[in-house]
Design a protein around this motif. Structure first.
Motif, PDB file in Angstrom:
ATOM      1  N   TYR A  54      -4.593   0.027  16.111  1.00 28.89           N
ATOM      2  CA  TYR A  54      -3.129   0.138  16.182  1.00 28.89           C
ATOM      3  C   TYR A  54      -2.729   1.473  16.805  1.00 28.89           C
ATOM      4  O   TYR A  54      -3.416   2.484  16.625  1.00 28.89           O
ATOM      5  CB  TYR A  54      -2.522   0.087  14.772  1.00 28.89           C
ATOM      6  N   ARG A  85       2.601  -5.579   2.783  1.00 29.75           N
ATOM      7  CA  ARG A  85       1.674  -6.411   3.521  1.00 29.75           C
ATOM      8  C   ARG A  85       1.937  -7.884   3.258  1.00 29.75           C
ATOM      9  O   ARG A  85       2.213  -8.291   2.150  1.00 29.75           O
ATOM     10  CB  ARG A  85       0.227  -6.079   3.127  1.00 29.75           C
ATOM     11  N   ARG A  86       1.855  -8.667   4.333  1.00 29.56           N
ATOM     12  CA  ARG A  86       1.915 -10.124   4.208  1.00 29.56           C
ATOM     13  C   ARG A  86       0.569 -10.678   4.630  1.00 29.56           C
ATOM     14  O   ARG A  86      -0.061 -10.166   5.539  1.00 29.56           O
ATOM     15  CB  ARG A  86       3.006 -10.688   5.118  1.00 29.56           C
ATOM     16  N   GLN A  87       0.151 -11.743   3.995  1.00 32.83           N
ATOM     17  CA  GLN A  87      -1.118 -12.372   4.340  1.00 32.83           C
ATOM     18  C   GLN A  87      -1.077 -12.831   5.796  1.00 32.83           C
ATOM     19  O   GLN A  87      -0.078 -13.381   6.250  1.00 32.83           O
ATOM     20  CB  GLN A  87      -1.383 -13.568   3.423  1.00 32.83           C
ATOM     21  N   ASN A  88      -2.162 -12.567   6.522  1.00 30.42           N
ATOM     22  CA  ASN A  88      -2.290 -12.996   7.924  1.00 30.42           C
ATOM     23  C   ASN A  88      -1.261 -12.359   8.846  1.00 30.42           C
ATOM     24  O   ASN A  88      -0.980 -12.881   9.920  1.00 30.42           O
ATOM     25  CB  ASN A  88      -2.194 -14.518   8.044  1.00 30.42           C
ATOM     26  N   ASP A  89      -0.660 -11.241   8.428  1.00 30.90           N
ATOM     27  CA  ASP A  89       0.286 -10.525   9.275  1.00 30.90           C
ATOM     28  C   ASP A  89      -0.428  -9.322   9.867  1.00 30.90           C
ATOM     29  O   ASP A  89      -0.742  -8.368   9.163  1.00 30.90           O
ATOM     30  CB  ASP A  89       1.495 -10.078   8.450  1.00 30.90           C
ATOM     31  N   TYR A  90      -0.678  -9.367  11.178  1.00 30.65           N
ATOM     32  CA  TYR A  90      -1.407  -8.268  11.809  1.00 30.65           C
ATOM     33  C   TYR A  90      -0.522  -7.062  12.062  1.00 30.65           C
ATOM     34  O   TYR A  90      -1.009  -5.956  12.238  1.00 30.65           O
ATOM     35  CB  TYR A  90      -1.997  -8.739  13.125  1.00 30.65           C
ATOM     36  N   LYS A  91       0.802  -7.299  12.135  1.00 31.84           N
ATOM     37  CA  LYS A  91       1.722  -6.195  12.407  1.00 31.84           C
ATOM     38  C   LYS A  91       1.918  -5.405  11.125  1.00 31.84           C
ATOM     39  O   LYS A  91       2.723  -5.783  10.284  1.00 31.84           O
ATOM     40  CB  LYS A  91       3.065  -6.731  12.887  1.00 31.84           C
ATOM     41  N   LEU A  92       1.229  -4.326  10.976  1.00 32.27           N
ATOM     42  CA  LEU A  92       1.295  -3.526   9.764  1.00 32.27           C
ATOM     43  C   LEU A  92       2.389  -2.484   9.900  1.00 32.27           C
ATOM     44  O   LEU A  92       2.252  -1.533  10.667  1.00 32.27           O
ATOM     45  CB  LEU A  92      -0.056  -2.882   9.485  1.00 32.27           C
ATOM     46  N   SER A  93       3.478  -2.655   9.155  1.00 30.49           N
ATOM     47  CA  SER A  93       4.619  -1.751   9.263  1.00 30.49           C
ATOM     48  C   SER A  93       4.686  -0.816   8.071  1.00 30.49           C
ATOM     49  O   SER A  93       4.048  -1.051   7.030  1.00 30.49           O
ATOM     50  CB  SER A  93       5.920  -2.553   9.367  1.00 30.49           C
ATOM     51  N   PHE A  94       5.484   0.234   8.235  1.00 28.79           N
ATOM     52  CA  PHE A  94       5.627   1.252   7.199  1.00 28.79           C
ATOM     53  C   PHE A  94       7.101   1.522   6.945  1.00 28.79           C
ATOM     54  O   PHE A  94       7.944   1.350   7.827  1.00 28.79           O
ATOM     55  CB  PHE A  94       4.969   2.566   7.650  1.00 28.79           C
ATOM     56  N   GLY A  95       7.390   1.993   5.736  1.00 27.46           N
ATOM     57  CA  GLY A  95       8.715   2.504   5.452  1.00 27.46           C
ATOM     58  C   GLY A  95       8.899   3.858   6.115  1.00 27.46           C
ATOM     59  O   GLY A  95       7.953   4.433   6.653  1.00 27.46           O
ATOM     60  N   TYR A 148       0.729   3.889  16.693  1.00 30.47           N
ATOM     61  CA  TYR A 148       2.038   4.145  16.111  1.00 30.47           C
ATOM     62  C   TYR A 148       2.615   5.415  16.731  1.00 30.47           C
ATOM     63  O   TYR A 148       1.877   6.292  17.183  1.00 30.47           O
ATOM     64  CB  TYR A 148       1.936   4.381  14.602  1.00 30.47           C
ATOM     65  N   ALA A 202      -4.884  -8.898   4.203  1.00 30.32           N
ATOM     66  CA  ALA A 202      -3.860  -7.888   4.449  1.00 30.32           C
ATOM     67  C   ALA A 202      -4.047  -6.644   3.604  1.00 30.32           C
ATOM     68  O   ALA A 202      -3.304  -5.689   3.758  1.00 30.32           O
ATOM     69  CB  ALA A 202      -2.481  -8.484   4.168  1.00 30.32           C
ATOM     70  N   GLU A 250       6.607  -3.124  17.269  1.00 27.80           N
ATOM     71  CA  GLU A 250       8.061  -2.989  17.118  1.00 27.80           C
ATOM     72  C   GLU A 250       8.717  -2.286  18.300  1.00 27.80           C
ATOM     73  O   GLU A 250       9.853  -2.585  18.663  1.00 27.80           O
ATOM     74  CB  GLU A 250       8.380  -2.183  15.856  1.00 27.80           C
ATOM     75  N   LEU A 267       5.275   0.846  14.886  1.00 29.91           N
ATOM     76  CA  LEU A 267       4.151   0.239  15.590  1.00 29.91           C
ATOM     77  C   LEU A 267       4.498   0.002  17.058  1.00 29.91           C
ATOM     78  O   LEU A 267       5.499  -0.637  17.384  1.00 29.91           O
ATOM     79  CB  LEU A 267       3.786  -1.087  14.920  1.00 29.91           C
ATOM     80  N   GLN A 284       0.831  -1.195   0.000  1.00 25.06           N
ATOM     81  CA  GLN A 284       0.000   0.000   0.000  1.00 25.06           C
ATOM     82  C   GLN A 284       0.870   1.252   0.000  1.00 25.06           C
ATOM     83  O   GLN A 284       1.966   1.259   0.555  1.00 25.06           O
ATOM     84  CB  GLN A 284      -0.913   0.020   1.233  1.00 25.06           C
TER      85      GLN A 284
END
Lengths: 111, 114
Positions: free
Chosen positions: B33, A92-102, B35, B99, B59, B45, A33
């Motif tokens: 969430y 995004r990874r499937q079934n990964d709840y930890k949504l990270s950003f660059g 952040y 996702a 994190e 996060l 995204q």
């Protein structure tokens, strides 16, 4: 921990010029995204790309997902001052709840 | 349509004080969430929740606690604030599912710890 890099970190251009920002990783993702954040506000979703090689257009913005689903780019044609903001990619990874950003690319378009 | 609302928007604390940030969403989203955003570091996060009564570490969870007693609310607590916790905090929510779901963000809460 995935290694995610956005480049460049800062970009300042004149109105009417084109620009491209990049999001690269060593990992494969199920989707990616792009969000834009304007000063004093929260990020807002621009697009989600899902298929390797996919290209999506949103007016003057063109998003591409790499064939191997490890990287993505955002190209803005004829940038306008309203395009100013922080552009964040979010793999995004499937079934990964930890949504990270660059870390994001700060774009400034001068009138 | 309020979406995601954070309170307070601004707060100044002294080192060692405690406080709670409240996030409320009216979209019936399952996932929420917290952040933090610092210059040059994007969004990191802190904690997240996949449903009422459940929370998990992200994190950068140290120094923070969270609670999700009601589906619509997600609280972020600082028990003993430190200058390193000076930051802008964002809450976000999204519906359960795959996702590709869109994250909806609040406007942020700017916290300064002196």
């Amino acid at each position: 921990t995935q290694l995610l890099e956005q480049s460049p970190q800062f970009l300042s251009i004149q109105e009417g010029e084109n620009l491209t920002v990049y999001c690269n990783s060593s990992s494969v993702f199920s989707s990616l995204q792009w969000y834009r954040q304007e000063p004093g506000e929260g990020p807002v979703l621009l697009v989600t790309v899902v298929t390797g090689g996919e290209v999506k257009k949103l007016k003057r913005l063109t998003f591409q997902f790499g064939d191997a689903r490890k990287d993505s780019s955002l190209h803005i044609t004829a940038a306008q001052p309203g395009d100013t903001g922080l552009y964040l990619c979010a793999p995004r990874r499937q079934n990964d709840y930890k949504l990270s950003f660059g870390a994001g690319t700060t774009v400034t378009v001068r009138a | 349509n309020a979406g995601v609302t954070q309170t307070p928007k601004f707060r100044v604390l002294k080192t060692g004080q405690s406080m709670t940030l409240l996030c409320a969403q009216d979209m019936n989203h399952e996932y929420m969430y917290w952040y933090r955003q610092d210059p040059g570091m994007g969004l990191r996060l802190i904690h997240y929740s996949v449903g009422e009564g459940t929370t998990a570490k992200g994190e950068v969870p140290d120094g923070y606690n969270v609670s999700r007693l009601k589906k619509q609310n997600f609280l972020l607590g600082l028990e003993s604030a430190a200058p390193s916790q000076t930051s802008v905090y964002f809450c976000a929510s999204r519906p359960a599912g795959g996702a590709t779901g869109e994250l909806f963000f609040g406007e942020g809460s700017r916290l300064t710890v002196l």
